[in-house]
Design an enzyme around this catalytic site. Structure first.
Site, PDB file in Angstrom:
ATOM      1  N   PRO A  87       0.885  -1.224  -0.046  1.00  0.00           N
ATOM      2  CA  PRO A  87       0.047   0.039  -0.024  1.00  0.00           C
ATOM      3  C   PRO A  87       0.960   1.440  -0.031  1.00  0.00           C
ATOM      4  O   PRO A  87       1.005   2.068   0.990  1.00  0.00           O
ATOM      5  CB  PRO A  87      -0.706  -0.023   1.335  1.00  0.00           C
ATOM      6  CG  PRO A  87       0.007  -0.721   2.162  1.00  0.00           C
ATOM      7  CD  PRO A  87       0.678  -1.922   1.242  1.00  0.00           C
ATOM      8  N   CYS A  88       1.705   1.676  -1.090  1.00  0.00           N
ATOM      9  CA  CYS A  88       2.211   2.711  -1.108  1.00  0.00           C
ATOM     10  C   CYS A  88       1.250   4.210  -1.200  1.00  0.00           C
ATOM     11  O   CYS A  88       2.042   5.278  -0.920  1.00  0.00           O
ATOM     12  CB  CYS A  88       3.157   2.685  -2.612  1.00  0.00           C
ATOM     13  SG  CYS A  88       2.252   2.217  -3.968  1.00  0.00           S
ATOM     14  N   HIS A  89       0.228   4.038  -1.457  1.00  0.00           N
ATOM     15  CA  HIS A  89      -0.880   4.869  -1.531  1.00  0.00           C
ATOM     16  C   HIS A  89      -0.880   5.577  -0.121  1.00  0.00           C
ATOM     17  O   HIS A  89      -1.398   6.648   0.148  1.00  0.00           O
ATOM     18  CB  HIS A  89      -2.082   4.585  -2.103  1.00  0.00           C
ATOM     19  CG  HIS A  89      -2.934   3.584  -1.254  1.00  0.00           C
ATOM     20  ND1 HIS A  89      -2.600   2.229  -1.302  1.00  0.00           N
ATOM     21  CD2 HIS A  89      -3.692   3.755  -0.315  1.00  0.00           C
ATOM     22  CE1 HIS A  89      -3.595   1.605  -0.434  1.00  0.00           C
ATOM     23  NE2 HIS A  89      -4.168   2.307   0.054  1.00  0.00           N
TER      24      HIS A  89
END
Length: 167
Positions: free
Chosen positions: A136-138
């Protein structure tokens, strides 16, 4: 020669392209950016791999990602085939430890991996993440609280954060 199987995921108004090897999910991208983005990634990161559309092979991935996009799942138990350098792997593991609905900064990730002065390298590793949402780089934002770069585009990042905040 390795084979990368890919499929489209249409869930509500989400339109994604997902891809996997025999080892696990290796790519998630926005269909709006087209299959070209997957082809370019495969050519540079998995040279010689063949791309084959195989919807049935990606059913389990589509199911879990669909549940997430519907707001009914906060994490994944899907196998992943991420590749990447040891540094990227360390950064991506730190991303996977960010709880759903929370955000951290690039500096926070650098601290978590024991490399506080490597913020730019951390940002580059985050930008190389091939599996949006699964890693989950967001959930990583700028130190000033603003949304910053995201391979899927800032609109997609904003939508993912709103989705998680609304759970």
């Amino acid at each position: 020669m390795d084979t990368i199987r890919w499929s489209k995921l249409q869930q509500g108004d989400w339109n994604l392209i997902i891809a996997a090897t025999d080892k696990g999910l290796c790519w998630i991208g926005s269909e709006g950016r087209g299959l070209d983005e997957l082809e370019q990634w495969a050519a540079s990161r998995r040279p010689g791999a063949g791309l084959v559309r195989d919807d049935a092979a990606l059913d389990a991935y589509r199911t879990q990602l669909g549940e997430y996009l519907d707001g009914n799942r906060t994490g994944f138990d899907l196998p992943a085939d991420l590749g990447g350098t040891p540094f990227q792997q360390k950064v991506w593991q730190a991303l996977r430890e960010i709880p759903c609905g929370e955000t951290v900064t690039y500096s926070d990730i650098a601290e978590r991996i024991g490399r506080p002065s490597a913020v730019r390298a951390v940002a580059a590793a985050i930008g190389a993440n091939p599996v949006l949402m699964l890693v989950p780089c967001h959930r990583v934002i700028g130190k000033n609280g603003k949304l910053t770069g995201f391979r899927g585009g800032l609109e997609m990042k904003e939508r993912l954060l709103a989705l998680e905040a609304g759970r």
